[in-house]
Design a protein around this motif. Structure first.
Motif, PDB file in Angstrom:
ATOM      1  N   GLU A 209       8.059  27.115  34.887  1.00  0.00           N
ATOM      2  CA  GLU A 209       7.465  25.848  35.291  1.00  0.00           C
ATOM      3  C   GLU A 209       5.940  25.972  35.374  1.00  0.00           C
ATOM      4  N   ASP A 210       5.274  24.815  35.422  1.00  0.00           N
ATOM      5  CA  ASP A 210       3.815  24.795  35.496  1.00  0.00           C
ATOM      6  C   ASP A 210       3.326  25.613  36.689  1.00  0.00           C
ATOM      7  N   GLY A 211       2.209  26.286  36.487  1.00  0.00           N
ATOM      8  CA  GLY A 211       1.638  27.121  37.540  1.00  0.00           C
ATOM      9  C   GLY A 211       1.773  28.598  37.241  1.00  0.00           C
ATOM     10  N   HIS A 212       2.745  28.952  36.405  1.00  0.00           N
ATOM     11  CA  HIS A 212       2.917  30.347  36.003  1.00  0.00           C
ATOM     12  C   HIS A 212       2.079  30.597  34.747  1.00  0.00           C
ATOM     13  N   CYS A 213       1.199  31.580  34.809  1.00  0.00           N
ATOM     14  CA  CYS A 213       0.351  31.853  33.646  1.00  0.00           C
ATOM     15  C   CYS A 213       1.171  32.340  32.458  1.00  0.00           C
ATOM     16  N   ALA A 232      12.291  22.880  26.027  1.00  0.00           N
ATOM     17  CA  ALA A 232      13.513  22.274  26.539  1.00  0.00           C
ATOM     18  C   ALA A 232      13.217  21.498  27.820  1.00  0.00           C
ATOM     19  N   ALA A 233      14.148  20.620  28.162  1.00  0.00           N
ATOM     20  CA  ALA A 233      13.961  19.802  29.359  1.00  0.00           C
ATOM     21  C   ALA A 233      14.023  20.654  30.622  1.00  0.00           C
ATOM     22  N   PHE A 234      14.699  21.799  30.536  1.00  0.00           N
ATOM     23  CA  PHE A 234      14.851  22.660  31.699  1.00  0.00           C
ATOM     24  C   PHE A 234      13.739  23.695  31.734  1.00  0.00           C
ATOM     25  N   GLN A 235      13.177  23.906  32.918  1.00  0.00           N
ATOM     26  CA  GLN A 235      12.162  24.928  33.108  1.00  0.00           C
ATOM     27  C   GLN A 235      12.606  25.846  34.228  1.00  0.00           C
ATOM     28  N   GLY A 236      12.335  27.119  34.062  1.00  0.00           N
ATOM     29  CA  GLY A 236      12.786  28.093  35.048  1.00  0.00           C
ATOM     30  C   GLY A 236      11.740  28.379  36.097  1.00  0.00           C
ATOM     31  N   THR A 237      12.213  28.831  37.241  1.00  0.00           N
ATOM     32  CA  THR A 237      11.313  29.227  38.319  1.00  0.00           C
ATOM     33  C   THR A 237      11.059  30.731  38.311  1.00  0.00           C
ATOM     34  N   SER A 238      11.826  31.471  37.491  1.00  0.00           N
ATOM     35  CA  SER A 238      11.648  32.916  37.398  1.00  0.00           C
ATOM     36  C   SER A 238      12.157  33.399  36.050  1.00  0.00           C
ATOM     37  N   LEU A 239      11.796  34.621  35.689  1.00  0.00           N
ATOM     38  CA  LEU A 239      12.293  35.202  34.444  1.00  0.00           C
ATOM     39  C   LEU A 239      13.800  35.409  34.500  1.00  0.00           C
ATOM     40  N   HIS A 240      14.330  35.718  35.671  1.00  0.00           N
ATOM     41  CA  HIS A 240      15.780  35.864  35.813  1.00  0.00           C
ATOM     42  C   HIS A 240      16.491  34.562  35.454  1.00  0.00           C
ATOM     43  N   THR A 241      15.920  33.442  35.889  1.00  0.00           N
ATOM     44  CA  THR A 241      16.515  32.146  35.571  1.00  0.00           C
ATOM     45  C   THR A 241      16.457  31.879  34.072  1.00  0.00           C
ATOM     46  N   VAL A 243      16.469  33.990  31.471  1.00  0.00           N
ATOM     47  CA  VAL A 243      17.439  34.738  30.671  1.00  0.00           C
ATOM     48  C   VAL A 243      18.865  34.231  30.926  1.00  0.00           C
ATOM     49  N   GLN A 244      19.136  33.763  32.117  1.00  0.00           N
ATOM     50  CA  GLN A 244      20.451  33.180  32.396  1.00  0.00           C
ATOM     51  C   GLN A 244      20.631  31.884  31.614  1.00  0.00           C
ATOM     52  N   MET A 245      19.584  31.081  31.519  1.00  0.00           N
ATOM     53  CA  MET A 245      19.640  29.842  30.749  1.00  0.00           C
ATOM     54  C   MET A 245      19.860  30.142  29.271  1.00  0.00           C
ATOM     55  N   ALA A 246      19.159  31.159  28.758  1.00  0.00           N
ATOM     56  CA  ALA A 246      19.345  31.537  27.363  1.00  0.00           C
ATOM     57  C   ALA A 246      20.760  32.033  27.117  1.00  0.00           C
ATOM     58  N   ALA A 247      21.307  32.797  28.055  1.00  0.00           N
ATOM     59  CA  ALA A 247      22.666  33.320  27.910  1.00  0.00           C
ATOM     60  C   ALA A 247      23.704  32.202  27.901  1.00  0.00           C
ATOM     61  N   ASN A 248      23.360  31.070  28.491  1.00  0.00           N
ATOM     62  CA  ASN A 248      24.268  29.919  28.516  1.00  0.00           C
ATOM     63  C   ASN A 248      24.007  28.946  27.373  1.00  0.00           C
ATOM     64  N   GLY A 249      23.228  29.388  26.392  1.00  0.00           N
ATOM     65  CA  GLY A 249      23.037  28.595  25.189  1.00  0.00           C
ATOM     66  C   GLY A 249      22.098  27.427  25.328  1.00  0.00           C
ATOM     67  N   LEU A 250      21.224  27.439  26.335  1.00  0.00           N
ATOM     68  CA  LEU A 250      20.328  26.302  26.554  1.00  0.00           C
ATOM     69  C   LEU A 250      19.054  26.381  25.731  1.00  0.00           C
ATOM     70  N   GLY A 251      18.795  27.497  25.071  1.00  0.00           N
ATOM     71  CA  GLY A 251      17.586  27.617  24.276  1.00  0.00           C
ATOM     72  C   GLY A 251      17.165  29.054  24.113  1.00  0.00           C
ATOM     73  N   VAL A 252      15.941  29.218  23.660  1.00  0.00           N
ATOM     74  CA  VAL A 252      15.344  30.530  23.401  1.00  0.00           C
ATOM     75  C   VAL A 252      14.207  30.737  24.383  1.00  0.00           C
ATOM     76  N   THR A 253      13.997  31.974  24.812  1.00  0.00           N
ATOM     77  CA  THR A 253      12.895  32.225  25.731  1.00  0.00           C
ATOM     78  C   THR A 253      12.141  33.477  25.312  1.00  0.00           C
ATOM     79  N   LEU A 254      10.966  33.647  25.877  1.00  0.00           N
ATOM     80  CA  LEU A 254      10.160  34.843  25.671  1.00  0.00           C
ATOM     81  C   LEU A 254      10.077  35.611  26.976  1.00  0.00           C
TER      82      LEU A 254
END
Length: 328
Positions: A209-213, A232-241, A243-254
């Motif tokens: 989410e916004d605020g994280h460099c 994607a419409a979903f934004q995570g609050t942490s890196l753990h979130t 990778v869990q979103m990616a594992a559930n097929g919601l998109g790709v992350t770095l």
């Protein structure tokens, strides 16, 4: 003999550091009770010190009502100058500490959330071993807040991911932290051993989410910072979130390498591949105020942090965790 002081008139009032500390605390909190609690004194003690300061300076520093307290115009200006004086006084003490033993005494260190959980477990045991007299006080916050605290003298140094707009500071690079592309094994990118930024152009990119460099660094690594952001419409609050979103097929992350090497994606059904490019990662650096008297402390600390990251890379390689080494 002529007494020079006879010709200088009355001595000028000089506030004490204690009064200035109370002044800054009250200007920040705008509440006598909260300011007194922060300074570990009674409310009456703080109130009396502020009144003595106003009488000595001959100005009203705070407007007081039954419901509120707020600094006056001159109060704001004097509080800002008081911050500078307090920082300089701390720097004076730091010079003395560093002269005795650079890795001793209290040190207030800030760290961002996308670095702290992955770096600190590696470095803290080493610090306790080689610097038992160093009293490390840690604060984990987003970059903008840490920079504010560093400039205000509330932190001695901070571990940040560059580039970050900074003024009047010095820094020492610790490492380059490359990005990895993380996606489900059935994704089209999972067939690529190395992913190029152009391969990411049409993907739903899961971001913090916004605020994280790290959000801006990830977009820059994919060359998406000035173009259409296909996020994607979903934004995570942490890196753990993420990778869990990616594992559930919601998109790709770095995900940065230090998180991968720490086992962030372990146990999840995910494909992990390095991101290619001229600048496929972020620069990790230790940052401190240019006027600080503990520069040798920070240089030694940067070396310890650098060695901890290198050791983490070696352990990751032994566990067969992929570690991307840029060409050249």
């Amino acid at each position: 003999m002529i007494d020079l002081f006879d010709h200088m008139g009355p001595m000028k009032f000089l506030p004490t550091l204690r009064q200035l500390r109370f002044l800054v605390a009250l200007a920040d909190r705008r509440h006598f009770g909260q300011a007194a609690e922060a300074c570990l004194v009674s409310q009456s003690t703080l109130s009396a010190a502020i009144q003595e300061l106003e009488e000595g300076l001959g100005v009203i520093l705070f407007d007081r009502t039954r419901r509120s307290v707020a600094p006056t115009g001159i109060g704001v200006e004097i509080a800002e100058r008081a911050r500078t004086i307090l920082r300089q006084a701390e720097d004076l003490v730091d010079i003395a500490i560093a002269a005795h033993d650079p890795l001793s005494g209290p040190l207030r260190l800030g760290v961002i959330p996308t670095i702290g959980p992955f770096l600190l477990p590696r470095v803290l045991p080493r610090l306790r071993e080689i610097a038992p007299d160093l009293k490390l006080y840690l604060r984990e916050e987003q970059t903008a807040r840490l920079v504010d605290r560093l400039e205000a003298g509330q932190l001695d140094a901070a571990v940040l991911a560059l580039p970050v707009p900074l003024a009047d500071v010095e820094s020492e690079d610790i490492a380059v932290d490359p990005f990895y592309v993380v996606c489900p094994p059935g994704h089209r990118l999972a067939s690529l051993p190395v992913v190029r930024p152009c391969d990411m152009a049409t993907e739903d990119l899961l971001l913090l989410e916004d605020g994280h460099c790290l959000r801006e660094h990830a977009l820059a690594a994919c060359h998406l910072e000035g173009a259409r952001r296909n996020t994607a419409a979903f934004q995570g609050t942490s890196l753990h979130t993420l990778v869990q979103m990616a594992a559930n097929g919601l998109g790709v992350t770095l995900v940065p390498e230090m998180a991968i090497a720490s086992g962030l994606a372990a146990g999840l059904d995910l494909h992990v591949a390095p991101l290619a490019g001229e600048e496929p990662g972020r620069r990790i650096a230790l940052v401190w105020r240019r006027a600080s008297g503990r520069k040798e402390t920070f240089r030694q600390l940067a070396t310890i942090l650098r060695e901890a990251l290198e050791a983490g890379r070696e352990r990751a390689a032994l566990r067969r965790i992929p570690v991307f080494e840029p060409a050249g």
